[in-house]
Design a protein around this motif. Structure first.
Motif, short mmCIF file in Angstrom:
data_model
loop_
_atom_site.label_atom_id
_atom_site.label_comp_id
_atom_site.label_asym_id
_atom_site.label_seq_id
_atom_site.Cartn_x
_atom_site.Cartn_y
_atom_site.Cartn_z
N ASN A 1 7.91 37.53 2.86
CA ASN A 1 7.09 36.67 2.01
C ASN A 1 7.52 35.23 2.17
N PHE A 2 6.56 34.32 1.98
CA PHE A 2 6.85 32.92 2.25
C PHE A 2 7.98 32.39 1.37
N ILE A 3 8.14 32.97 0.19
CA ILE A 3 9.22 32.54 -0.71
C ILE A 3 10.59 32.74 -0.05
N PHE B 1 4.06 42.88 -2.76
CA PHE B 1 4.39 41.58 -3.35
C PHE B 1 3.16 40.67 -3.36
N LYS B 2 2.47 40.65 -2.22
CA LYS B 2 1.32 39.75 -2.08
C LYS B 2 0.16 40.23 -2.97
N GLY B 3 -0.01 41.56 -3.04
CA GLY B 3 -1.07 42.11 -3.87
C GLY B 3 -0.78 41.94 -5.35
N GLN C 1 -3.08 40.07 -7.86
CA GLN C 1 -3.46 40.79 -9.09
C GLN C 1 -3.38 39.87 -10.31
N TYR C 2 -2.22 39.20 -10.49
CA TYR C 2 -2.14 38.37 -11.70
C TYR C 2 -3.03 37.13 -11.57
N LEU C 3 -3.22 36.65 -10.32
CA LEU C 3 -4.04 35.44 -10.14
C LEU C 3 -5.50 35.67 -10.51
N ASP D 1 -4.47 27.26 -4.77
CA ASP D 1 -3.82 26.41 -3.76
C ASP D 1 -2.32 26.70 -3.74
N ALA D 2 -1.82 27.33 -2.65
CA ALA D 2 -0.37 27.53 -2.50
C ALA D 2 0.15 26.69 -1.34
N VAL D 3 -0.68 25.79 -0.81
CA VAL D 3 -0.21 24.92 0.27
C VAL D 3 0.58 23.75 -0.33
N SER E 1 3.63 25.81 0.46
CA SER E 1 3.87 26.09 1.87
C SER E 1 4.10 24.82 2.68
N SER E 2 3.45 23.71 2.30
CA SER E 2 3.63 22.46 3.06
C SER E 2 4.62 21.53 2.37
N GLY E 3 5.18 21.94 1.25
CA GLY E 3 6.10 21.11 0.47
C GLY E 3 5.60 21.05 -0.97
N PRO F 1 1.67 29.04 -11.89
CA PRO F 1 2.19 30.35 -12.32
C PRO F 1 3.11 31.00 -11.29
N SER F 2 3.76 32.09 -11.69
CA SER F 2 4.64 32.85 -10.78
C SER F 2 4.50 34.34 -11.05
N VAL F 3 4.67 35.12 -10.00
CA VAL F 3 4.50 36.58 -10.09
C VAL F 3 5.60 37.24 -10.94
N ALA G 1 6.67 32.57 11.17
CA ALA G 1 5.97 32.24 9.92
C ALA G 1 5.94 30.73 9.69
N GLU G 2 7.07 30.09 9.93
CA GLU G 2 7.16 28.65 9.65
C GLU G 2 6.30 27.84 10.61
N GLU G 3 6.16 28.36 11.81
CA GLU G 3 5.33 27.66 12.80
C GLU G 3 3.86 28.04 12.67
N1 LIG Z 1 3.62 31.77 -7.37
C1 LIG Z 1 3.63 33.02 -6.97
O1 LIG Z 1 3.62 33.94 -7.81
C2 LIG Z 1 3.63 33.35 -5.53
C3 LIG Z 1 3.84 34.67 -5.12
C4 LIG Z 1 3.72 34.98 -3.75
C5 LIG Z 1 3.44 33.96 -2.85
N2 LIG Z 1 3.30 32.67 -3.31
C6 LIG Z 1 2.99 31.59 -2.37
O2 LIG Z 1 1.76 31.88 -1.75
C7 LIG Z 1 1.75 31.32 -0.46
C8 LIG Z 1 1.34 32.38 0.53
O3 LIG Z 1 2.39 33.32 0.66
P1 LIG Z 1 2.38 34.40 1.83
O4 LIG Z 1 3.69 35.07 1.77
O5 LIG Z 1 1.14 35.19 1.73
O6 LIG Z 1 2.34 33.47 3.12
P2 LIG Z 1 1.15 33.20 4.16
O7 LIG Z 1 -0.06 32.71 3.43
O8 LIG Z 1 0.98 34.39 5.00
O9 LIG Z 1 1.78 32.03 4.99
C9 LIG Z 1 1.81 30.72 4.45
C10 LIG Z 1 0.61 29.91 4.93
O10 LIG Z 1 0.75 28.58 4.45
C11 LIG Z 1 -0.01 27.73 5.25
N3 LIG Z 1 0.73 26.48 5.49
C12 LIG Z 1 0.32 25.27 5.10
N4 LIG Z 1 1.18 24.34 5.42
C13 LIG Z 1 2.18 24.94 6.05
C14 LIG Z 1 3.37 24.49 6.64
N5 LIG Z 1 3.70 23.18 6.63
N6 LIG Z 1 4.18 25.38 7.21
C15 LIG Z 1 3.86 26.69 7.21
N7 LIG Z 1 2.74 27.18 6.66
C16 LIG Z 1 1.90 26.32 6.09
C17 LIG Z 1 -0.28 28.50 6.55
O11 LIG Z 1 -1.66 28.86 6.51
P3 LIG Z 1 -2.71 27.88 7.14
O12 LIG Z 1 -2.20 27.61 8.52
O13 LIG Z 1 -3.99 28.60 7.09
O14 LIG Z 1 -2.72 26.64 6.27
C18 LIG Z 1 0.54 29.77 6.44
O15 LIG Z 1 -0.09 30.85 7.05
C19 LIG Z 1 3.14 30.73 -0.23
O16 LIG Z 1 3.13 29.36 -0.55
C20 LIG Z 1 3.98 31.48 -1.23
O17 LIG Z 1 5.14 30.81 -1.60
C21 LIG Z 1 3.39 32.37 -4.61
#
Ligand SMILES: NC(=O)c1ccc[n+]([C@@H]2O[C@H](COP(=O)([O-])OP(=O)(O)OC[C@H]3O[C@@H](n4cnc5c(N)ncnc54)[C@H](OP(=O)(O)O)[C@@H]3O)[C@@H](O)[C@H]2O)c1
Length: 334
Positions: free
Chosen positions: A51-53, A132-134, A138-140, A224-226, A250-252, A273-275, A321-323
């Motif tokens: 997961n991106f976290i 985790f993602k689902g 779900q909560y969103l 928006d999670a970017v 994801s972008s900062g 919010p957070s999961v 993932a980061e790239e």
């Molecule tokens: N708050 C919560 O409860 C919660 C829970 C789970 C995940 N999240 C967040 O939801 C987002 C998605 O999580 P995921 O695990 O499913 O990841 P993901 O969407 O599979 O990967 C992250 C995406 O962010 C985008 N992105 C934009 N700027 C980026 C950058 N500078 N570097 C890398 N990626 C960038 C990319 O998509 P594009 O290339 O299409 O822009 C990348 O595919 C993450 O920000 C994560 O932290 C939050």
């Protein structure tokens, strides 16, 4: 005299981070894993979720005390069982996502109330590509905002892990989803997930492109999670009295938003919010998981596995993932 296997420690591989930094700070160590405590079971992992976290934590953006383990999500089977465990048996297939960090490992001791059984119809790799993602989707769509038929949503990273699930599920509920992706290459994956149109946020003026795609209609909700690169323009895509959900970075980290900006844009609502709080209560966690599995079984929720990596190649998994090289979920195999 035989060895009491229930009390024996086991040699176990786990990822350890001793300093924050690039993917190379993740080291695989071999350690002694003690038997589970009374309320715990020992889970033999068969698939680990990425997961991106995990990236934020490795980099120290969400700092953890060092040295630290990593990873929130894994599936596997119960291998050993604590004396006080009530509802799980050896061999049960289980998955978890909110037991703290440590899923990047062969095995782990996990408290019983943090585990749910994986339904027979769902294999372990699928389970970690969507638990985790689902649970986030779900909560969103149920709690942060209860998505209604015909609502217009803008979902960022619609080709990503959470984004694909959110798009499919909201579409199944009757909402219209416009997706946003950071590269044109991910457009098709977003369309395949159900988006009615896709905008490319690497293009200047993408908020105008969103309005063109919708005939000028703004979104009831923008997910928006970017963060940093998109949030200020996302505000321009929300209709009056609509909601901007900033659930990642994801972008900062997103910039601070003035309250008066929300007024000027049409009395908007804003939440971050957070999961984890949504699933802190064990009964609520089980209910949310049942809701997710029900959606999976109805075919409303699925995610493409974008790429698989061995646990030994965890550094390469984080780089990919980061790239932004992967559409869909990354699965790690111990
Ligand atoms: N708050 C919560 O409860 C919660 C829970 C789970 C995940 N999240 C967040 O939801 C987002 C998605 O999580 P995921 O695990 O499913 O990841 P993901 O969407 O599979 O990967 C992250 C995406 O962010 C985008 N992105 C934009 N700027 C980026 C950058 N500078 N570097 C890398 N990626 C960038 C990319 O998509 P594009 O290339 O299409 O822009 C990348 O595919 C993450 O920000 C994560 O932290 C939050």
């Amino acid at each position: 005299m035989g060895i009491d296997v229930t009390m024996a420690t086991i040699r176990n591989r786990a990822v350890l981070v001793s300093e924050f930094g690039p993917p190379s700070v993740m080291k695989i160590v071999t350690e002694e894993l003690p038997p589970p405590d009374a309320n715990e079971v020992q889970v033999r992992h068969t698939a680990i979720g990425f997961n991106f976290i995990d990236i934020y934590q490795r980099k120290g953006i969400y700092p953890l005390p060092l040295p630290t383990r990593l990873g929130f999500e894994a599936a596997g089977f119960v291998e050993r069982i604590g004396a006080g465990v009530q509802n799980l048996r050896i061999g049960d297939r289980v998955v978890y996502m909110n037991a703290g960090v440590g899923a990047y490992s062969d095995r782990r001791n996990v408290a019983e109330h943090k585990l749910v059984r994986v339904p027979d119809a769902i294999d372990d790799e699928t389970a970690v590509s969507l638990f985790f993602k689902g649970m986030t989707a779900q909560y969103l769509i149920r709690h942060t905002h209860a998505v209604q038929p015909d609502e217009l949503l803008l979902v960022h990273s619609a080709a990503g892990g959470v984004g694909q699930i959110l798009t499919r599920w909201a579409t199944a509920l009757g909402a219209r989803v416009v997706g946003a992706t950071g590269t044109a290459k991910k457009r098709q994956a977003a369309l395949d997930a159900g988006c009615i149109a896709v905008v490319d946020t690497s293009e200047d003026g993408w908020a105008d492109a969103f309005l063109e795609a919708t005939g000028g209609e703004k979104a009831h909700v923008v997910y928006d999670a970017v963060g940093k690169d998109t949030v200020m323009h996302s505000l321009d895509c929300v209709r009056p009295f609509g909601l901007l959900v900033v659930y990642g970075a994801s972008s900062g980290k997103a910039p601070a938003i003035e309250f008066e900006t929300l007024n000027a844009k049409g009395c908007l609502f804003l939440t971050r919010p957070s999961v984890f709080p949504h699933n802190a209560d064990p009964a609520r966690f089980r209910a949310n998981a049942a809701d997710l599995f029900d959606a999976v079984e109805k075919g409303h929720v699925s995610v493409e596995i974008g790429q698989r990596f061995a646990l030994d190649d965890i550094v390469e998994a984080h780089r990919a993932a980061e790239e932004r090289r992967v559409s869909g979920a990354i699965v790690v195999i111990p």
